[in-house]
Design an enzyme around this catalytic site. Structure first.
Site, PDB file in Angstrom:
ATOM      1  CG  ASP A 303     -16.348 -18.782   6.220  1.00 23.13           C
ATOM      2  OD1 ASP A 303     -16.098 -19.600   6.325  1.00 23.13           O
ATOM      3  OD2 ASP A 303     -15.356 -17.072   6.880  1.00 23.13           O
ATOM      4  CG  ASP A 587     -13.989 -12.894   6.981  1.00 24.96           C
ATOM      5  OD1 ASP A 587     -12.974 -14.186   6.696  1.00 24.96           O
ATOM      6  OD2 ASP A 587     -15.253 -13.528   8.222  1.00 24.96           O
ATOM      7  CG  ASP A 591     -11.145 -15.705   2.859  1.00 28.46           C
ATOM      8  OD1 ASP A 591     -10.445 -16.760   3.019  1.00 28.46           O
ATOM      9  OD2 ASP A 591     -11.320 -15.236   3.837  1.00 28.46           O
TER      10      ASP A 591
END
Length: 880
Positions: A303, A587, A591
């Protein structure tokens, strides 16, 4: 009987003093800890597993054969290895407990009329919980307000689909909020929760991991060879006319020599040491075997926010159609320098800030003179921005609470709140602007801000007009744009170096983010992730065919923006289909499927949700990308360490087995250079400590120089070094010391072999040769490619201590007459000592020559002529 206690009301919650009193009365909000097996029970298990039973059988045969000293010696092997295993299990348990304590679950409650973040263990009956998407329910509770609430109850019910929960319904500890938000009052904590009741009735079974299965395979094959060899020597001994008693002795000796009874405990300790080292680098390993898997990673899907960047957001510019303002002030303190583009812009910017703050649940708070974010860092930055404009956000939240909230939708990429007199919308500009009418040159401003690497959110509003919308799209009708907020999240200082390390390690890295493509491109360029021609893809444009998707993504530095959770799951699967070992960071609650699907799921410890952490194998306690690289290094080191002590064990086995092979090939004419009791002494005194020390070897500097170490644990390098170089050499030296000693004591070829003291002295020379050669071998096994002197003789202090202890033990059993007599050995002649002492430099020299020849063979060839094979001449990957 306890007095009924009041519960906190939704507006103010409990008073802190009342909460502290209830905590003292009820105890911590924690499940009853399942009692681990007692030391005695664990010891009993280690004394009765397959390999121990095998040795117990050998001991019984020794007693039956009239050799009580042999039986006692085998029992000593069983007991020492059992104690060693129990001690290592206790150490691993302590390490796991320490690691788990590093990541306490936090929950938002309302106390003293304010939102507070507390440890879940401190939640008490009557607390008012404020739960949002991604939160774990910390205790049994009853909702007082539920807004589009969906709860994952699979932990309790086994039902995979999330269940809708209405106001007034019960929530249970251990479940997860997957959508919506709720206010709930705690009704039971700790041992009184429904989850605790279920935990008392069930015991979770942990499935075997690939590493565990692989190790068991190694052990079983070796054990099978040991039993087979024992039976073979039993038959040979009987065929050459030895008494049945002697035949049993030989068979027992061979079996005991080859049984790898200490291998699995040593591996467990190696993994535990790896997890402890990672914990010191702020990386929490949720299961030990993940350490090894991480070392095999070939592709990292990372990410952007909080991993490549600091996740310390600050609103640096606000734009409205009436004018803009630039803000100069890092951190979360409510003071900063404001640079107004137009003096008439302040009312519009203030309205924008208030609307954005009312859409948010995150905020900043003064914690002992230091302002810290609470909740989502982006929303905390919005709260700080409003404060910097002079807005009392605490008072505003109390005076204008939302009557209806539509939480952020990952598919729509926006959220909405319904207040008493207006509806507010906040989200990604490309989803909010189309909802509005005239937006002026907002689209141009978005392009300019995102091109600078800033994260941009749009805020819009509409009069409520007395309506109560039934869904989000209805709420968003007829909104007008209030303005844009641009937030800066600076890259982490160590990201560029970490990315360079990944490239040297042969690990590809891709940015997978929900952010705007221009923002993602700018950050990727700034940190050095994306190359000059690196592709920037958009989630909505990804091909439907997974094979095509994998080929499109399989490039170092690829950037994929505006991805959905479903996209992340497809990306993980597509890369795995191309043979990659994928590490995926995440997070958010959505996900979790991708984290679970990836070979290594990596969650954030500071900014991540409980759901993501529960699905992950690894938790970065400081959310830093560099932590993943450190984990890969430690994972590779652990894998290599297992191969190191496998090589060490197998080399010793070759040397111990050779005297029996020579005896068998001579038809029983050549005497045994090592007796069964000596082999047992070697197993007790020279194997365990050095193997543990090799398992604790620190990562070599070159581990991140080249592609991952992979393949079977007992690979060609291990087998070649143990059975083709080190083992045969050690066996040759052992038999040489034995033969030289016999010659020194007067024996000549063709004569009858001596017995009594002379044979015992020659056997003592063979024994010390194995000990000293194994001492050198321990240092040689520190690397399969480098001379141990280049590593530093004292850099592995545990190994130095181990070999000194082993030498002391060996000299004691050699020079103590009572023990030496039982083992059947005596002090060697000088010639025997000379060969034994020479075994150390000899083994190191041969090992160095072998490594040099391997390096020479692995050197790059001259560049191929035109038309040659691409990639020819690349240097081979070192394995240790």
């Amino acid at each position: 009987m306890d007095e009924p206690r009041s519960t906190g009301d939704a507006a103010s919650g409990l008073a802190s003093a009342d909460a502290a009193a209830r905590r003292a009365h009820d105890g911590p909000n924690a499940l009853p800890v399942a009692r681990r097996p007692s030391v005695l029970r664990r010891l009993l298990a280690e004394l009765t597993h397959f390999f121990a039973l095998l040795l117990w059988g050998a001991s019984a045969l020794a007693f039956v054969s009239g050799l009580p000293e042999l039986g006692i010696a085998i029992i000593a092997v069983i007991v020492v290895n059992a104690i060693f295993a129990v001690v290592q299990q206790a150490r691993a348990d302590r390490a796991a407990d320490r690691l788990q304590q590093m990541l306490p679950t936090r929950v938002t409650v309302r106390r003293d009329g304010r939102r507070r973040l507390v440890d879940a263990i401190d939640v008490v009956v009557g607390d008012v919980l404020l739960l949002e998407s991604g939160d774990r329910v910390p205790a049994d509770a009853r909702t007082t307000a539920a807004n589009r609430l969906l709860v994952d109850t699979s932990m309790l019910t086994g039902e995979s689909a999330a269940a809708a929960v209405e106001s007034g319904a019960a929530l249970f500890a251990g479940t997860f909020v997957v959508e919506g938000d709720t206010t709930a009052v705690v009704t039971a904590t700790g041992a009184q929760t429904r989850l605790a009741g279920i935990a008392r009735m069930t015991t979770a079974a942990h499935p075997d991991t690939p590493l565990t299965r692989g190790l068991r395979g190694v052990v079983r094959v070796t054990a099978g060879i040991a039993i087979g060899a024992g039976l073979l020597f039993l038959v040979i001994s009987m065929l050459v006319g030895d008494p049945i008693r002697d035949a049993f002795v030989f068979a027992i000796g061979v079996t005991v020599a080859l049984v790898p009874e200490g291998l699995l405990p040593t591996v467990t300790l190696s993994l535990a040491l790896g997890s402890e080292r990672m914990a010191k680098r702020r990386i929490l390993v949720r299961n030990l075997e993940a350490v090894e898997t991480l070392g095999s990673t070939t592709f990292i899907c990372t990410d952007k926010t909080g991993t490549l960047t600091r996740n310390e957001m600050t609103v640096v510019r606000a734009w409205t159609s009436a004018g803009a303002v630039s803000i100069d002030g890092a951190g979360y303190a409510p003071s900063a320098a404001l640079d107004w583009a137009s003096p008439t812009a302040e009312p519009a910017v203030r309205a924008l800030a208030i609307a954005a703050e009312r859409c948010s649940t995150g905020y900043a708070e003064d914690a002992g003179g230091t302002w810290r974010p609470h909740g989502d860092p982006m929303e905390a930055a919005v709260d700080v921005f409003a404060r910097r404009l002079g807005v009392d956000t605490d008072a505003d939240r109390r005076s204008s609470p939302p009557e209806l909230r539509f939480p952020f939708d990952s598919a729509l990429r926006r959220m909405a709140v319904v207040l008493a007199d207006e509806v507010l919308v906040k989200g990604a500009p490309d989803t909010v602007l189309p909802l509005c009418g005239d937006v002026g040159d907002a689209a141009t401003v978005v392009d300019e801000l995102t091109g600078r690497g800033l994260r941009v959110i749009a805020v819009a509003a509409a009069p409520r007009g007395g309506r109560t919308p039934s869904n989000q799209r209805e709420a968003e009708a007829d909104v007008r744009l209030l303005g844009l907020l641009a937030l800066e999240d600076p890259p982490r200082d160590d990201v560029a170096d970490a990315l360079a390390a990944c490239r040297r390690a042969g690990v590809r890295v891709g940015m997978i983010t929900g952010d705007h493509p221009a923002t993602a491109r700018a950050i990727a360029d700034e940190v050095g992730l994306r190359g000059p021609d690196g592709p920037v893809l958009v989630g909505g444009d990804l091909p439907a065919d997974d094979q095509h998707l994998g080929a499109l993504l399989d490039h170092d530095g690829v950037v994929v923006a505006r991805v959905s959770p479903e996209d992340k799951l497809r990306i993980a699967r597509a890369l795995q289909a191309r043979g990659h070992v994928v590490a995926m960071t995440g997070d958010g609650v959505n996900d979790a499927p991708a984290l679970h699907e990836a070979d290594i799921g990596v969650a954030m410890g500071r900014g991540g949700t409980d759901v993501a952490r529960e699905a992950a194998d690894l938790v970065l306690l400081d959310d830093s990308f560099a932590g993943i690289v450190a984990g890969i290094e430690q994972g590779r080191a652990t894998y290599v360490n297992i191969r190191r002590f496998l090589t060490y064990h197998l080399t010793d086995n070759v040397a111990e087995l050779t005297p029996f092979v020579v005896w068998a090939l001579s038809g029983g004419q050549f005497p045994l250079a090592l007796g069964v009791l000596q082999i047992i002494a070697l197993d007790l005194g020279t194997d365990t400590l050095s193997a543990v020390a090799l398992g604790a070897e620190k990562p070599a500097k070159h581990l991140l120089e080249g592609p991952p170490v992979g393949g079977r644990l007992m690979n060609a390098t291990v087998l070649r070094r143990a059975f083709g170089v080190l083992g045969p050499l050690e066996a040759l030296l052992t038999m040489g010391a034995f033969t030289v000693s016999l010659v020194a004591l007067g024996w000549r070829p063709g004569d009858a072999f001596p017995s009594g003291p002379d044979l015992m002295a020659a056997s003592g020379a063979a024994f010390m040769t194995v000990v000293l050669a194994q001492t050198a071998n321990a240092f040689a096994c520190r690397s399969s490619t480098r001379w141990p002197g280049s590593l530093g003789w004292f850099t592995n202090r545990l190994l130095v201590v181990a070999v000194l202890a082993e030498l002391a033990f060996s000299l004691i059993v050699l020079w103590w007459p009572v023990v030496a007599g039982v083992l059947g050995q005596a002090n060697p002649p000088l010639a025997g000592w000379a060969v034994a002492l020479a075994s150390m430099p000899t083994l190191l020299a041969v090992d160095a020559l072998d490594k040099r020849l391997r390096r020479r063979r692995a050197r790059p060839h001259p560049p191929a002529a035109a038309g040659g094979v691409p990639g020819a001449g690349l240097r081979a990957r070192p394995t240790a």
